[in-house]
Design a protein around this motif. Structure first.
Motif, PDB file in Angstrom:
ATOM      1  N   TYR A  34       2.381  -6.787   0.059  1.00 10.58           N
ATOM      2  CA  TYR A  34       1.628  -6.759  -0.557  1.00 10.58           C
ATOM      3  C   TYR A  34      -0.036  -5.570  -0.453  1.00 10.58           C
ATOM      4  O   TYR A  34      -0.065  -5.122  -1.403  1.00 10.58           O
ATOM      5  CB  TYR A  34       0.590  -7.816  -0.973  1.00 10.58           C
ATOM      6  CG  TYR A  34      -0.528  -8.342  -1.870  1.00 10.58           C
ATOM      7  CD1 TYR A  34      -0.186  -8.112  -3.105  1.00 10.58           C
ATOM      8  CD2 TYR A  34      -1.832  -7.691  -1.047  1.00 10.58           C
ATOM      9  CE1 TYR A  34      -1.540  -8.811  -4.272  1.00 10.58           C
ATOM     10  CE2 TYR A  34      -2.653  -7.792  -2.017  1.00 10.58           C
ATOM     11  CZ  TYR A  34      -2.765  -8.029  -3.635  1.00 10.58           C
ATOM     12  OH  TYR A  34      -3.417  -8.708  -4.033  1.00 10.58           O
ATOM     13  N   ASP A  35       0.030  -5.638   0.384  1.00 15.24           N
ATOM     14  CA  ASP A  35      -0.926  -4.445   1.168  1.00 15.24           C
ATOM     15  C   ASP A  35      -0.431  -3.096   0.363  1.00 15.24           C
ATOM     16  O   ASP A  35      -1.546  -2.285   0.224  1.00 15.24           O
ATOM     17  CB  ASP A  35      -1.346  -4.563   2.866  1.00 15.24           C
ATOM     18  CG  ASP A  35      -2.192  -6.357   2.872  1.00 15.24           C
ATOM     19  OD1 ASP A  35      -2.641  -5.937   1.875  1.00 15.24           O
ATOM     20  OD2 ASP A  35      -2.084  -5.930   3.630  1.00 15.24           O
ATOM     21  N   ARG A  36       0.830  -2.567   1.171  1.00  8.09           N
ATOM     22  CA  ARG A  36       1.956  -1.595   0.076  1.00  8.09           C
ATOM     23  C   ARG A  36       1.241  -1.310  -1.233  1.00  8.09           C
ATOM     24  O   ARG A  36       1.047  -0.132  -2.148  1.00  8.09           O
ATOM     25  CB  ARG A  36       3.053  -1.485   0.692  1.00  8.09           C
ATOM     26  CG  ARG A  36       3.545  -0.545   0.511  1.00  8.09           C
ATOM     27  CD  ARG A  36       5.182  -0.543   1.366  1.00  8.09           C
ATOM     28  NE  ARG A  36       5.464   1.111   1.335  1.00  8.09           N
ATOM     29  CZ  ARG A  36       5.832   2.006   0.545  1.00  8.09           C
ATOM     30  NH1 ARG A  36       6.173   1.234  -0.650  1.00  8.09           N
ATOM     31  NH2 ARG A  36       6.390   2.861   0.481  1.00  8.09           N
ATOM     32  N   VAL A  37       1.449  -2.522  -1.446  1.00  9.78           N
ATOM     33  CA  VAL A  37       1.805  -2.233  -3.622  1.00  9.78           C
ATOM     34  C   VAL A  37       0.114  -1.388  -3.650  1.00  9.78           C
ATOM     35  O   VAL A  37       0.141  -1.130  -4.662  1.00  9.78           O
ATOM     36  CB  VAL A  37       2.470  -3.409  -4.110  1.00  9.78           C
ATOM     37  CG1 VAL A  37       1.949  -3.216  -5.218  1.00  9.78           C
ATOM     38  CG2 VAL A  37       3.639  -3.203  -4.342  1.00  9.78           C
ATOM     39  N   PHE A  38      -0.129  -2.915  -2.889  1.00  8.84           N
ATOM     40  CA  PHE A  38      -1.979  -2.800  -3.281  1.00  8.84           C
ATOM     41  C   PHE A  38      -2.730  -1.148  -3.138  1.00  8.84           C
ATOM     42  O   PHE A  38      -2.858  -0.608  -4.206  1.00  8.84           O
ATOM     43  CB  PHE A  38      -3.008  -2.941  -2.582  1.00  8.84           C
ATOM     44  CG  PHE A  38      -4.408  -3.643  -3.657  1.00  8.84           C
ATOM     45  CD1 PHE A  38      -4.871  -3.930  -4.065  1.00  8.84           C
ATOM     46  CD2 PHE A  38      -5.126  -2.842  -2.687  1.00  8.84           C
ATOM     47  CE1 PHE A  38      -5.683  -4.012  -4.423  1.00  8.84           C
ATOM     48  CE2 PHE A  38      -6.094  -2.832  -2.569  1.00  8.84           C
ATOM     49  CZ  PHE A  38      -7.242  -3.416  -3.217  1.00  8.84           C
ATOM     50  N   ARG A  39      -2.514  -0.180  -2.099  1.00  7.77           N
ATOM     51  CA  ARG A  39      -2.770   1.098  -1.291  1.00  7.77           C
ATOM     52  C   ARG A  39      -2.435   1.955  -2.636  1.00  7.77           C
ATOM     53  O   ARG A  39      -3.095   2.498  -3.316  1.00  7.77           O
ATOM     54  CB  ARG A  39      -2.421   1.185  -0.578  1.00  7.77           C
ATOM     55  CG  ARG A  39      -2.826   0.329   0.981  1.00  7.77           C
ATOM     56  CD  ARG A  39      -2.916   0.800   1.990  1.00  7.77           C
ATOM     57  NE  ARG A  39      -1.853   0.869   2.378  1.00  7.77           N
ATOM     58  CZ  ARG A  39      -1.109   0.215   2.676  1.00  7.77           C
ATOM     59  NH1 ARG A  39      -1.600  -0.826   3.635  1.00  7.77           N
ATOM     60  NH2 ARG A  39       0.218   0.290   3.528  1.00  7.77           N
ATOM     61  N   LEU A  40      -0.883   1.714  -3.067  1.00  6.10           N
ATOM     62  CA  LEU A  40      -0.242   2.482  -3.589  1.00  6.10           C
ATOM     63  C   LEU A  40      -1.160   2.519  -5.518  1.00  6.10           C
ATOM     64  O   LEU A  40      -1.075   3.751  -6.349  1.00  6.10           O
ATOM     65  CB  LEU A  40       1.363   2.690  -3.758  1.00  6.10           C
ATOM     66  CG  LEU A  40       2.144   3.001  -2.796  1.00  6.10           C
ATOM     67  CD1 LEU A  40       3.629   2.198  -2.770  1.00  6.10           C
ATOM     68  CD2 LEU A  40       1.883   4.546  -2.481  1.00  6.10           C
ATOM     69  N   ARG A  41      -0.663   1.209  -6.209  1.00  3.85           N
ATOM     70  CA  ARG A  41      -1.727   1.150  -7.519  1.00  3.85           C
ATOM     71  C   ARG A  41      -3.262   1.648  -6.968  1.00  3.85           C
ATOM     72  O   ARG A  41      -3.549   2.149  -8.285  1.00  3.85           O
ATOM     73  CB  ARG A  41      -1.153  -0.140  -7.674  1.00  3.85           C
ATOM     74  CG  ARG A  41      -0.630  -0.632  -8.239  1.00  3.85           C
ATOM     75  CD  ARG A  41      -0.018  -1.901  -8.359  1.00  3.85           C
ATOM     76  NE  ARG A  41       0.455  -2.402  -8.973  1.00  3.85           N
ATOM     77  CZ  ARG A  41       1.693  -3.629  -9.189  1.00  3.85           C
ATOM     78  NH1 ARG A  41       0.698  -4.767 -10.152  1.00  3.85           N
ATOM     79  NH2 ARG A  41       2.480  -3.905  -9.608  1.00  3.85           N
ATOM     80  N   ARG A  42      -3.953   1.828  -6.216  1.00  7.05           N
ATOM     81  CA  ARG A  42      -5.408   1.972  -6.213  1.00  7.05           C
ATOM     82  C   ARG A  42      -5.029   3.605  -6.220  1.00  7.05           C
ATOM     83  O   ARG A  42      -6.470   4.380  -7.023  1.00  7.05           O
ATOM     84  CB  ARG A  42      -5.711   1.104  -4.723  1.00  7.05           C
ATOM     85  CG  ARG A  42      -7.289   2.051  -5.268  1.00  7.05           C
ATOM     86  CD  ARG A  42      -8.638   0.984  -3.817  1.00  7.05           C
ATOM     87  NE  ARG A  42      -7.343   1.378  -2.922  1.00  7.05           N
ATOM     88  CZ  ARG A  42      -7.927   1.066  -1.525  1.00  7.05           C
ATOM     89  NH1 ARG A  42      -9.108   0.185  -1.012  1.00  7.05           N
ATOM     90  NH2 ARG A  42      -7.361   1.312  -0.743  1.00  7.05           N
ATOM     91  N   ALA A  43      -4.691   3.882  -5.398  1.00  9.09           N
ATOM     92  CA  ALA A  43      -4.195   5.733  -5.518  1.00  9.09           C
ATOM     93  C   ALA A  43      -3.391   6.579  -6.312  1.00  9.09           C
ATOM     94  O   ALA A  43      -4.808   6.853  -7.273  1.00  9.09           O
ATOM     95  CB  ALA A  43      -3.123   5.644  -4.135  1.00  9.09           C
TER      96      ALA A  43
END
Length: 122
Positions: free
Chosen positions: A64-73
């Motif tokens: 979840y954290d990985r997907v969140f970081r990618l979407r925010r970037a």
């Protein structure tokens, strides 16, 4: 994934490590991925089957954290902005979370290949 690396050579020589550390820190900062809130392992291309397996092995929180970081970037990239300094990834937070799993999968694949090519003689 496995590319030739000078890391072991540099780490074994303290004088060379002291000399290379500031250059490595400057280069990492110049890359700019931390300003978008990403970690280094977020930059690993997902096209490889090994990386796909590693992503599936992540815990649900890490995934979840990985997907969140990618979407925010991606959102920051689209809007041509950087995150505020308190939301950017700090060097101490930029730890490997996917690379150890990738190395483990590659090791398992090599072991499986070695066992498949095993010749038994009576």
């Amino acid at each position: 994934m496995s590319a030739p690396s000078l890391t072991n050579y540099i780490v074994k020589r303290p004088w060379l490590k002291r000399w290379m550390t500031p250059i490595a820190q400057w280069y990492t900062d110049a890359a700019g991925y931390r300003r978008l809130g990403l970690k280094f392992d977020d930059l690993i291309p997902e096209e490889s089957e090994t990386v796909q397996k590693a992503i599936k092995r992540l815990s649900s929180k890490e995934a979840y954290d990985r997907v969140f970081r990618l979407r925010r970037a991606v959102q920051c990239s689209i809007s041509h902005t950087l995150l505020p300094p308190h939301e950017q990834t700090k060097p101490e937070e930029d730890v490997e979370y996917l690379s150890p799993i990738i190395r483990e999968i590659e090791k398992e694949a090599k072991e499986r290949e070695d066992l498949d090519n095993l010749v038994l003689r009576k």
